[in-house]
Design a protein around this motif. Structure first.
Motif, PDB file in Angstrom:
ATOM      1  N   ASN A  39      53.705  60.223  97.862  1.00  0.00           N
ATOM      2  CA  ASN A  39      54.465  59.014  98.213  1.00  0.00           C
ATOM      3  C   ASN A  39      54.104  57.793  97.370  1.00  0.00           C
ATOM      4  N   TYR A  40      53.472  57.984  96.224  1.00  0.00           N
ATOM      5  CA  TYR A  40      53.228  56.812  95.376  1.00  0.00           C
ATOM      6  C   TYR A  40      54.471  56.529  94.537  1.00  0.00           C
ATOM      7  N   TYR A  41      54.535  55.304  94.004  1.00  0.00           N
ATOM      8  CA  TYR A  41      55.674  54.891  93.199  1.00  0.00           C
ATOM      9  C   TYR A  41      55.755  55.687  91.898  1.00  0.00           C
ATOM     10  N   LYS A  42      56.974  56.016  91.497  1.00  0.00           N
ATOM     11  CA  LYS A  42      57.236  56.503  90.150  1.00  0.00           C
ATOM     12  C   LYS A  42      58.067  55.411  89.471  1.00  0.00           C
ATOM     13  N   PHE A  43      57.794  55.162  88.194  1.00  0.00           N
ATOM     14  CA  PHE A  43      58.316  53.969  87.536  1.00  0.00           C
ATOM     15  C   PHE A  43      59.317  54.299  86.423  1.00  0.00           C
ATOM     16  N   ARG A  44      60.234  53.342  86.223  1.00  0.00           N
ATOM     17  CA  ARG A  44      61.118  53.348  85.061  1.00  0.00           C
ATOM     18  C   ARG A  44      61.272  51.913  84.579  1.00  0.00           C
ATOM     19  N   THR A  45      61.660  51.766  83.329  1.00  0.00           N
ATOM     20  CA  THR A  45      61.884  50.431  82.778  1.00  0.00           C
ATOM     21  C   THR A  45      63.236  49.910  83.260  1.00  0.00           C
ATOM     22  N   VAL A  46      63.214  48.743  83.877  1.00  0.00           N
ATOM     23  CA  VAL A  46      64.430  48.088  84.367  1.00  0.00           C
ATOM     24  C   VAL A  46      64.736  46.898  83.461  1.00  0.00           C
ATOM     25  N   CYS A  47      65.999  46.751  83.098  1.00  0.00           N
ATOM     26  CA  CYS A  47      66.400  45.704  82.149  1.00  0.00           C
ATOM     27  C   CYS A  47      67.521  44.844  82.728  1.00  0.00           C
ATOM     28  N   LEU A  48      67.687  43.688  82.126  1.00  0.00           N
ATOM     29  CA  LEU A  48      68.814  42.796  82.425  1.00  0.00           C
ATOM     30  C   LEU A  48      69.054  41.942  81.188  1.00  0.00           C
ATOM     31  N   THR A  49      70.303  41.845  80.751  1.00  0.00           N
ATOM     32  CA  THR A  49      70.609  41.036  79.564  1.00  0.00           C
ATOM     33  C   THR A  49      72.055  40.571  79.630  1.00  0.00           C
ATOM     34  N   ASN A  50      72.334  39.486  78.922  1.00  0.00           N
ATOM     35  CA  ASN A  50      73.724  39.038  78.766  1.00  0.00           C
ATOM     36  C   ASN A  50      74.203  39.274  77.329  1.00  0.00           C
ATOM     37  N   LYS A  51      73.456  40.099  76.580  1.00  0.00           N
ATOM     38  CA  LYS A  51      73.886  40.433  75.222  1.00  0.00           C
ATOM     39  C   LYS A  51      75.162  41.279  75.258  1.00  0.00           C
ATOM     40  N   PHE A  52      75.999  41.116  74.241  1.00  0.00           N
ATOM     41  CA  PHE A  52      77.212  41.922  74.137  1.00  0.00           C
ATOM     42  C   PHE A  52      76.857  43.314  73.615  1.00  0.00           C
ATOM     43  N   ILE A  53      77.507  44.312  74.177  1.00  0.00           N
ATOM     44  CA  ILE A  53      77.216  45.703  73.832  1.00  0.00           C
ATOM     45  C   ILE A  53      78.235  46.199  72.811  1.00  0.00           C
ATOM     46  N   GLU A  54      77.717  46.732  71.718  1.00  0.00           N
ATOM     47  CA  GLU A  54      78.588  47.285  70.683  1.00  0.00           C
ATOM     48  C   GLU A  54      78.950  48.734  70.993  1.00  0.00           C
ATOM     49  N   SER A  55      77.963  49.515  71.414  1.00  0.00           N
ATOM     50  CA  SER A  55      78.228  50.902  71.806  1.00  0.00           C
ATOM     51  C   SER A  55      77.188  51.344  72.822  1.00  0.00           C
ATOM     52  N   ILE A  56      77.571  52.330  73.640  1.00  0.00           N
ATOM     53  CA  ILE A  56      76.708  52.811  74.707  1.00  0.00           C
ATOM     54  C   ILE A  56      76.949  54.300  74.879  1.00  0.00           C
ATOM     55  N   PRO A  57      75.935  55.097  75.190  1.00  0.00           N
ATOM     56  CA  PRO A  57      76.139  56.539  75.360  1.00  0.00           C
ATOM     57  C   PRO A  57      77.203  56.844  76.404  1.00  0.00           C
ATOM     58  N   ARG A  58      78.035  57.823  76.123  1.00  0.00           N
ATOM     59  CA  ARG A  58      79.161  58.145  76.995  1.00  0.00           C
ATOM     60  C   ARG A  58      78.725  58.658  78.361  1.00  0.00           C
ATOM     61  N   LYS A  59      77.518  59.207  78.439  1.00  0.00           N
ATOM     62  CA  LYS A  59      77.076  59.771  79.708  1.00  0.00           C
ATOM     63  C   LYS A  59      76.694  58.688  80.725  1.00  0.00           C
ATOM     64  N   SER A  60      76.547  57.448  80.284  1.00  0.00           N
ATOM     65  CA  SER A  60      76.196  56.360  81.193  1.00  0.00           C
ATOM     66  C   SER A  60      77.338  56.094  82.165  1.00  0.00           C
ATOM     67  N   VAL A  61      76.989  55.779  83.421  1.00  0.00           N
ATOM     68  CA  VAL A  61      77.981  55.564  84.472  1.00  0.00           C
ATOM     69  C   VAL A  61      77.972  54.098  84.888  1.00  0.00           C
ATOM     70  N   PHE A  62      79.154  53.464  84.870  1.00  0.00           N
ATOM     71  CA  PHE A  62      79.283  52.065  85.261  1.00  0.00           C
ATOM     72  C   PHE A  62      80.520  51.894  86.133  1.00  0.00           C
ATOM     73  N   TYR A  63      80.450  50.856  86.983  1.00  0.00           N
ATOM     74  CA  TYR A  63      81.583  50.539  87.850  1.00  0.00           C
ATOM     75  C   TYR A  63      81.972  49.071  87.657  1.00  0.00           C
ATOM     76  N   LYS A  64      83.259  48.800  87.821  1.00  0.00           N
ATOM     77  CA  LYS A  64      83.752  47.423  87.793  1.00  0.00           C
ATOM     78  C   LYS A  64      84.040  46.988  89.219  1.00  0.00           C
ATOM     79  N   THR A  65      83.389  45.938  89.657  1.00  0.00           N
ATOM     80  CA  THR A  65      83.533  45.448  91.021  1.00  0.00           C
ATOM     81  C   THR A  65      83.478  43.931  91.029  1.00  0.00           C
ATOM     82  N   GLU A  66      84.467  43.294  91.628  1.00  0.00           N
ATOM     83  CA  GLU A  66      84.532  41.836  91.723  1.00  0.00           C
ATOM     84  C   GLU A  66      84.317  41.176  90.357  1.00  0.00           C
ATOM     85  N   GLY A  67      84.870  41.772  89.324  1.00  0.00           N
ATOM     86  CA  GLY A  67      84.788  41.219  87.992  1.00  0.00           C
ATOM     87  C   GLY A  67      83.463  41.447  87.290  1.00  0.00           C
TER      88      GLY A  67
END
Length: 257
Positions: free
Chosen positions: A223-251
């Motif tokens: 029951n200990y934590y397992k970690f991943r790197t979490v990010c946040l940016t307002n940079k514009f994205i030129e390309s992203i892997p197709r396997k990534s999943v995103f949703y559009k909600t409230e703009g």
């Protein structure tokens, strides 16, 4: 897809990092997924680590108590977290206070001086998504409790000193998208993502990039934590892997955690 959304805020928050020094306890910069599931579990009245340990002690085994109840019931819930801090950050300040209960410490006089790093005025928009692995009854109960502002236990932001304010609960529609040029929520680091370094920054703003190792799930044995790197940016994205999943909600373009 039907999505449950609400504003989560408070005067202070403290999401304790397990790696501390002898003088100060530090906090994560944002609420992480496990802490959020704990908050949602308190709304539904699920047990936490204390109840798990008590059940194991009574049964003499952890076979049926692999995880705390809140995590066992909600671990398949997909969430998206949109921070409203300055450039992805909230102000942090060190708070000092005394703990003088008899069992607090072996300090002279029995008084322990506690120093903690607190987030000030945190505010996130939280989105909850049901997937095929999530129990439908649990999700419907959670949706009903949030929309009708019902809670079995008082939700708090990492520590019971910091009451959580849940505001503007609502149900909205989200759409799966493939053409992604920005991400408005926290997201796990994406290998292969390429940012447009020649794009102009957003109006009346400048580019920022936040990155921190944060808990994303519990180890099934200890029951200990397992970690991943979490990010946040307002940079514009030129390309992203197709396997990534995103949703559009409230703009907003949202990544699932």
């Amino acid at each position: 897809m039907e999505t449950v959304a609400f504003e989560l805020k408070g005067k202070f928050a403290f999401f304790k990092k397990p790696d501390v020094n002898s003088k100060i306890y530090f906090t994560y910069s944002h609420i992480h997924k496990i802490a959020l599931l704990g908050l949602l579990g308190s709304i539904l009245g699920y047990g936490g680590y204390t109840q798990q340990y008590e059940a194991i002690r009574e049964a003499g085994t952890n076979k049926d108590n692999q995880y705390p109840e809140f995590y066992q019931c909600l671990k398949h819930l997909n969430v998206a977290i949109v921070p409203h801090g300055d450039c992805g950050y909230f102000a942090k300040k060190i708070q000092s206070f005394n703990n003088s209960v008899g069992y607090a410490s072996r300090e002279e006089g029995g008084n322990l001086i506690v120093r903690e790093q607190w987030l000030e005025n945190p505010h996130w928009t939280i989105y909850l998504f049901k997937n095929n692995e999530m129990d439908t009854t649990v999700f419907e109960n959670l949706k009903r409790a949030i929309i009708h502002r019902q809670s079995v236990y008082v939700p708090y932001l990492g520590k019971n000193d910091h009451m959580a304010v849940i505001d503007n609960p609502r149900v909205c529609e989200s759409t799966l998208i493939r053409d992604v040029h920005e991400i408005n929520s926290l997201y796990y680091e994406i290998p292969g993502i390429i940012f447009d370094d020649f794009a102009d920054p957003p109006e009346n703003s400048s580019f920022y990039y936040f990155e921190e190792m944060m808990p994303w799930k519990l180890d099934p044995k200890l029951n200990y934590y397992k970690f991943r790197t979490v990010c946040l940016t307002n940079k514009f994205i030129e390309s992203i892997p197709r396997k990534s999943v995103f949703y559009k909600t409230e703009g907003k373009t949202l990544a699932l955690l």
